[in-house]
Design a protein around this motif. Structure first.
Motif, PDB file in Angstrom:
ATOM      1  N   THR A   8       0.843  -1.203   0.000  1.00  0.00           N
ATOM      2  CA  THR A   8       0.000   0.000   0.000  1.00  0.00           C
ATOM      3  C   THR A   8       0.875   1.247   0.000  1.00  0.00           C
ATOM      4  O   THR A   8       0.642   2.190  -0.780  1.00  0.00           O
ATOM      5  CB  THR A   8      -0.932  -0.001   1.233  1.00  0.00           C
ATOM      6  N   ARG A   9       1.889   1.249   0.842  1.00  0.00           N
ATOM      7  CA  ARG A   9       2.772   2.420   0.934  1.00  0.00           C
ATOM      8  C   ARG A   9       3.517   2.656  -0.385  1.00  0.00           C
ATOM      9  O   ARG A   9       3.640   3.785  -0.860  1.00  0.00           O
ATOM     10  CB  ARG A   9       3.771   2.203   2.090  1.00  0.00           C
ATOM     11  N   ALA A  10       3.989   1.570  -1.001  1.00  0.00           N
ATOM     12  CA  ALA A  10       4.724   1.705  -2.275  1.00  0.00           C
ATOM     13  C   ALA A  10       3.817   2.282  -3.358  1.00  0.00           C
ATOM     14  O   ALA A  10       4.245   3.120  -4.166  1.00  0.00           O
ATOM     15  CB  ALA A  10       5.266   0.348  -2.698  1.00  0.00           C
ATOM     16  N   ALA A  11       2.561   1.850  -3.375  1.00  0.00           N
ATOM     17  CA  ALA A  11       1.626   2.348  -4.387  1.00  0.00           C
ATOM     18  C   ALA A  11       1.315   3.825  -4.150  1.00  0.00           C
ATOM     19  O   ALA A  11       1.302   4.634  -5.086  1.00  0.00           O
ATOM     20  CB  ALA A  11       0.346   1.522  -4.355  1.00  0.00           C
ATOM     21  N   ILE A  12       1.089   4.181  -2.895  1.00  0.00           N
ATOM     22  CA  ILE A  12       0.810   5.590  -2.569  1.00  0.00           C
ATOM     23  C   ILE A  12       2.010   6.454  -2.955  1.00  0.00           C
ATOM     24  O   ILE A  12       1.860   7.509  -3.590  1.00  0.00           O
ATOM     25  CB  ILE A  12       0.486   5.745  -1.064  1.00  0.00           C
ATOM     26  N   ASP A  13       3.198   6.008  -2.597  1.00  0.00           N
ATOM     27  CA  ASP A  13       4.406   6.781  -2.916  1.00  0.00           C
ATOM     28  C   ASP A  13       4.557   6.994  -4.419  1.00  0.00           C
ATOM     29  O   ASP A  13       5.054   8.033  -4.856  1.00  0.00           O
ATOM     30  CB  ASP A  13       5.653   6.076  -2.362  1.00  0.00           C
ATOM     31  N   ALA A  14       4.121   6.005  -5.192  1.00  0.00           N
ATOM     32  CA  ALA A  14       4.256   6.109  -6.649  1.00  0.00           C
ATOM     33  C   ALA A  14       3.277   7.126  -7.253  1.00  0.00           C
ATOM     34  O   ALA A  14       3.492   7.613  -8.353  1.00  0.00           O
ATOM     35  CB  ALA A  14       4.031   4.743  -7.290  1.00  0.00           C
ATOM     36  N   ARG A  15       2.198   7.430  -6.526  1.00  0.00           N
ATOM     37  CA  ARG A  15       1.178   8.333  -7.082  1.00  0.00           C
ATOM     38  C   ARG A  15       1.187   9.720  -6.435  1.00  0.00           C
ATOM     39  O   ARG A  15       0.271  10.516  -6.665  1.00  0.00           O
ATOM     40  CB  ARG A  15      -0.232   7.712  -6.910  1.00  0.00           C
ATOM     41  N   VAL A  16       2.204   9.990  -5.615  1.00  0.00           N
ATOM     42  CA  VAL A  16       2.277  11.285  -4.931  1.00  0.00           C
ATOM     43  C   VAL A  16       2.209  12.429  -5.941  1.00  0.00           C
ATOM     44  O   VAL A  16       2.913  12.431  -6.944  1.00  0.00           O
ATOM     45  CB  VAL A  16       3.585  11.402  -4.113  1.00  0.00           C
ATOM     46  N   GLY A  17       1.342  13.385  -5.661  1.00  0.00           N
ATOM     47  CA  GLY A  17       1.253  14.578  -6.506  1.00  0.00           C
ATOM     48  C   GLY A  17       0.391  14.404  -7.740  1.00  0.00           C
ATOM     49  O   GLY A  17       0.168  15.355  -8.477  1.00  0.00           O
ATOM     50  N   GLU A  18      -0.092  13.171  -7.982  1.00  0.00           N
ATOM     51  CA  GLU A  18      -0.868  12.924  -9.196  1.00  0.00           C
ATOM     52  C   GLU A  18      -2.370  13.003  -8.970  1.00  0.00           C
ATOM     53  O   GLU A  18      -3.115  13.409  -9.860  1.00  0.00           O
ATOM     54  CB  GLU A  18      -0.550  11.534  -9.763  1.00  0.00           C
ATOM     55  N   ALA A  19      -2.811  12.558  -7.820  1.00  0.00           N
ATOM     56  CA  ALA A  19      -4.254  12.481  -7.589  1.00  0.00           C
ATOM     57  C   ALA A  19      -4.532  12.462  -6.093  1.00  0.00           C
ATOM     58  O   ALA A  19      -3.625  12.303  -5.277  1.00  0.00           O
ATOM     59  CB  ALA A  19      -4.839  11.245  -8.264  1.00  0.00           C
ATOM     60  N   PHE A  20      -5.809  12.588  -5.789  1.00  0.00           N
ATOM     61  CA  PHE A  20      -6.279  12.683  -4.411  1.00  0.00           C
ATOM     62  C   PHE A  20      -6.405  11.268  -3.824  1.00  0.00           C
ATOM     63  O   PHE A  20      -7.156  10.440  -4.338  1.00  0.00           O
ATOM     64  CB  PHE A  20      -7.629  13.398  -4.440  1.00  0.00           C
ATOM     65  N   MET A  21      -5.642  10.981  -2.774  1.00  0.00           N
ATOM     66  CA  MET A  21      -5.674   9.653  -2.158  1.00  0.00           C
ATOM     67  C   MET A  21      -6.172   9.752  -0.725  1.00  0.00           C
ATOM     68  O   MET A  21      -5.768  10.636   0.021  1.00  0.00           O
ATOM     69  CB  MET A  21      -4.275   9.039  -2.188  1.00  0.00           C
ATOM     70  N   LEU A  22      -7.065   8.845  -0.393  1.00  0.00           N
ATOM     71  CA  LEU A  22      -7.729   8.895   0.898  1.00  0.00           C
ATOM     72  C   LEU A  22      -7.604   7.572   1.635  1.00  0.00           C
ATOM     73  O   LEU A  22      -7.640   6.506   1.017  1.00  0.00           O
ATOM     74  CB  LEU A  22      -9.225   9.143   0.687  1.00  0.00           C
ATOM     75  N   HIS A  23      -7.536   7.684   2.958  1.00  0.00           N
ATOM     76  CA  HIS A  23      -7.615   6.525   3.828  1.00  0.00           C
ATOM     77  C   HIS A  23      -9.087   6.124   3.862  1.00  0.00           C
ATOM     78  O   HIS A  23      -9.880   6.680   4.623  1.00  0.00           O
ATOM     79  CB  HIS A  23      -7.140   6.985   5.213  1.00  0.00           C
ATOM     80  N   ALA A  24      -9.472   5.219   2.969  1.00  0.00           N
ATOM     81  CA  ALA A  24     -10.893   4.901   2.832  1.00  0.00           C
ATOM     82  C   ALA A  24     -11.073   3.489   2.301  1.00  0.00           C
ATOM     83  O   ALA A  24     -10.208   2.951   1.606  1.00  0.00           O
ATOM     84  CB  ALA A  24     -11.569   5.885   1.872  1.00  0.00           C
ATOM     85  N   ALA A  25     -12.220   2.908   2.635  1.00  0.00           N
ATOM     86  CA  ALA A  25     -12.631   1.636   2.049  1.00  0.00           C
ATOM     87  C   ALA A  25     -13.669   1.929   0.983  1.00  0.00           C
ATOM     88  O   ALA A  25     -14.348   2.968   1.043  1.00  0.00           O
ATOM     89  CB  ALA A  25     -13.226   0.733   3.131  1.00  0.00           C
ATOM     90  N   ALA A  26     -13.794   1.027   0.004  1.00  0.00           N
ATOM     91  CA  ALA A  26     -14.778   1.277  -1.046  1.00  0.00           C
ATOM     92  C   ALA A  26     -15.273  -0.022  -1.645  1.00  0.00           C
ATOM     93  O   ALA A  26     -14.508  -0.973  -1.838  1.00  0.00           O
ATOM     94  CB  ALA A  26     -14.175   2.161  -2.136  1.00  0.00           C
ATOM     95  N   ILE A  27     -16.566  -0.048  -1.924  1.00  0.00           N
ATOM     96  CA  ILE A  27     -17.174  -1.160  -2.649  1.00  0.00           C
ATOM     97  C   ILE A  27     -18.067  -0.576  -3.736  1.00  0.00           C
ATOM     98  O   ILE A  27     -18.511   0.573  -3.645  1.00  0.00           O
ATOM     99  CB  ILE A  27     -18.005  -2.093  -1.727  1.00  0.00           C
ATOM    100  N   ALA A  28     -18.310  -1.394  -4.766  1.00  0.00           N
ATOM    101  CA  ALA A  28     -19.097  -0.913  -5.902  1.00  0.00           C
ATOM    102  C   ALA A  28     -20.169  -1.928  -6.270  1.00  0.00           C
ATOM    103  O   ALA A  28     -20.012  -3.134  -6.028  1.00  0.00           O
ATOM    104  CB  ALA A  28     -18.177  -0.674  -7.100  1.00  0.00           C
ATOM    105  N   ASP A  29     -21.223  -1.426  -6.884  1.00  0.00           N
ATOM    106  CA  ASP A  29     -22.250  -2.310  -7.414  1.00  0.00           C
ATOM    107  C   ASP A  29     -21.619  -3.199  -8.488  1.00  0.00           C
ATOM    108  O   ASP A  29     -20.867  -2.709  -9.347  1.00  0.00           O
ATOM    109  CB  ASP A  29     -23.391  -1.481  -8.004  1.00  0.00           C
ATOM    110  N   ALA A  30     -21.936  -4.482  -8.467  1.00  0.00           N
ATOM    111  CA  ALA A  30     -21.280  -5.423  -9.379  1.00  0.00           C
ATOM    112  C   ALA A  30     -21.619  -5.141 -10.835  1.00  0.00           C
ATOM    113  O   ALA A  30     -20.807  -5.400 -11.726  1.00  0.00           O
ATOM    114  CB  ALA A  30     -21.676  -6.850  -9.020  1.00  0.00           C
ATOM    115  N   ASP A  31     -22.790  -4.607 -11.102  1.00  0.00           N
ATOM    116  CA  ASP A  31     -23.191  -4.353 -12.490  1.00  0.00           C
ATOM    117  C   ASP A  31     -22.782  -2.972 -12.977  1.00  0.00           C
ATOM    118  O   ASP A  31     -22.179  -2.821 -14.031  1.00  0.00           O
ATOM    119  CB  ASP A  31     -24.716  -4.490 -12.628  1.00  0.00           C
ATOM    120  N   SER A  32     -23.125  -1.945 -12.207  1.00  0.00           N
ATOM    121  CA  SER A  32     -22.946  -0.571 -12.694  1.00  0.00           C
ATOM    122  C   SER A  32     -21.579   0.030 -12.385  1.00  0.00           C
ATOM    123  O   SER A  32     -21.150   0.964 -13.043  1.00  0.00           O
ATOM    124  CB  SER A  32     -24.022   0.333 -12.078  1.00  0.00           C
ATOM    125  N   GLY A  33     -20.914  -0.482 -11.365  1.00  0.00           N
ATOM    126  CA  GLY A  33     -19.642   0.110 -10.947  1.00  0.00           C
ATOM    127  C   GLY A  33     -19.817   1.327 -10.044  1.00  0.00           C
ATOM    128  O   GLY A  33     -18.830   1.949  -9.636  1.00  0.00           O
TER     129      GLY A  33
END
Lengths: 248, 86
Positions: free
Chosen positions: A74-99
């Motif tokens: 997780t840390r390596a991925a976050i470090d790779a995206r620094v300055g590119e986009a908004f990253m949050l300490h969050a969980a997320a799930i999506a509807d299987a059909d619609s996304g």
């Protein structure tokens, strides 16, 4: 152990749209690699090429190693995206059909993993820890093993143990909630004014200062997805109707 | 005492109030603080700021405008939102 090369002890994963190789010691038990592939099934990358980033196994026992791996990848991925986009300490799930995706924000121990465990069955699983949100509300996560346990070492569980479905890259944010397990019954969702939302979200954001006009980026995302909402509840299951409605 | 707005990373304004990012601090500030901050693109004395505040909002309910400004500057300084000199 004859026949295994260094290359065999590599598990390629893709998290936050970042390719990372998990490297094991060349003399590691192949069963360990199999266990990592099972636990990280939702993140496995179909690649034979070495990744530009590596995370190394750094434990002598499996439970500690899997725990550390979760943090390190997780840390390596976050470090790779620094300055590119908004990253949050969050969980997320999506509807299987619609996304359609709901992300719940909270510090460690706020109930993110429990929320995923409770509501994720037959839904797409993005993360129980970290998500990246783009200005057009695209969202990607770290669909790593679910980390369960209260303090210290957390046991890592493969997402498929909970019936969680893999993402397909079409996920889009439709709801952003602040988890507040304060015992409120019945559970409720209340809108948070954007001026209060920004400091709350900033506390759970990664490398916010590396973004251009970070407050404006955050405010734009919050507004576009209908506003930050505070989810007050006692048990994660009490939010079932809200989750169903948001993902419908 | 004099003060000026520090180098802020970002300011998001909605209506009269705003959210300010200074370093890693992200803080919601009141309409009065928002107004004061807008007056401090350069060094301003607390007396000048108190006069500006009186002009815009009238007298505070309790105490003097000068005391109010000093207290507010001290609070903003704790979040690195303003630079203050004695």
């Amino acid at each position: 152990m004859a026949g295994f090369t260094l290359n065999d002890m590599r598990v390629p994963v893709d998290v936050l749209d970042v390719r990372i190789d998990i490297r094991l010691p060349h003399d590691a038990d192949p069963a360990l690699r199999d266990e990592i592939e099972r636990a990280w099934h939702h993140c496995l990358a179909d690649s034979t090429e070495p990744a530009p980033r590596e995370v190394h196994w750094r434990a002598s026992d499996a439970m500690t190693g899997m725990h550390l791996l979760s943090q390190d990848v997780t840390r390596a991925a976050i470090d790779a995206r620094v300055g590119e986009a908004f990253m949050l300490h969050a969980a997320a799930i999506a509807d299987a059909d619609s996304g359609a995706t709901v992300a719940v924000v909270g510090a460690s121990g706020a109930g993110k993993t429990t929320w995923v465990q409770t509501h994720g069955h037959n839904r797409r699983y993005l993360s129980d820890e970290t998500v990246l949100i783009t200005p057009d509300l695209g969202i990607v996560g770290v669909p790593k093993p679910l980390s369960l346990g209260h303090r210290g070492l957390k046991r890592q569980h493969a997402p498929q143990e909970f019936g969680l479905v893999e993402t397909d890259g079409t996920e889009h944010l439709v709801g952003l909630w602040l988890l507040d397990r304060d015992g409120t019954t019945p559970a409720r969702l209340t809108e948070v004014d954007v001026l209060d939302a920004l400091p709350s979200l900033a506390q759970q954001a990664s490398y916010l200062a590396a973004l251009e006009r970070p407050l404006h980026q955050m405010a734009s995302i919050v507004t576009a997805c209908g506003g930050l909402r505070r989810a007050q509840y006692r048990e994660a299951a009490d939010l079932a109707d809200f989750v169903a409605e948001a993902l419908a | 005492m004099r003060a000026r707005r520090a180098a802020l990373h970002d300011v998001f304004r909605k209506g009269d109030a705003s959210v300010v990012m200074a370093g890693t601090n992200v803080v919601r500030i009141s309409p009065l603080a928002t107004y004061l901050l807008e007056q401090m693109s350069d060094w301003r004395t607390s007396d000048e700021l108190a006069a500006a505040l009186l002009d815009q909002f009238g007298s505070p309910a309790d105490g003097s405008a000068a005391d109010f400004v000093v207290a507010m500057l001290a609070e903003l300084a704790t979040f690195d939102i303003v630079d203050v000199e004695p």
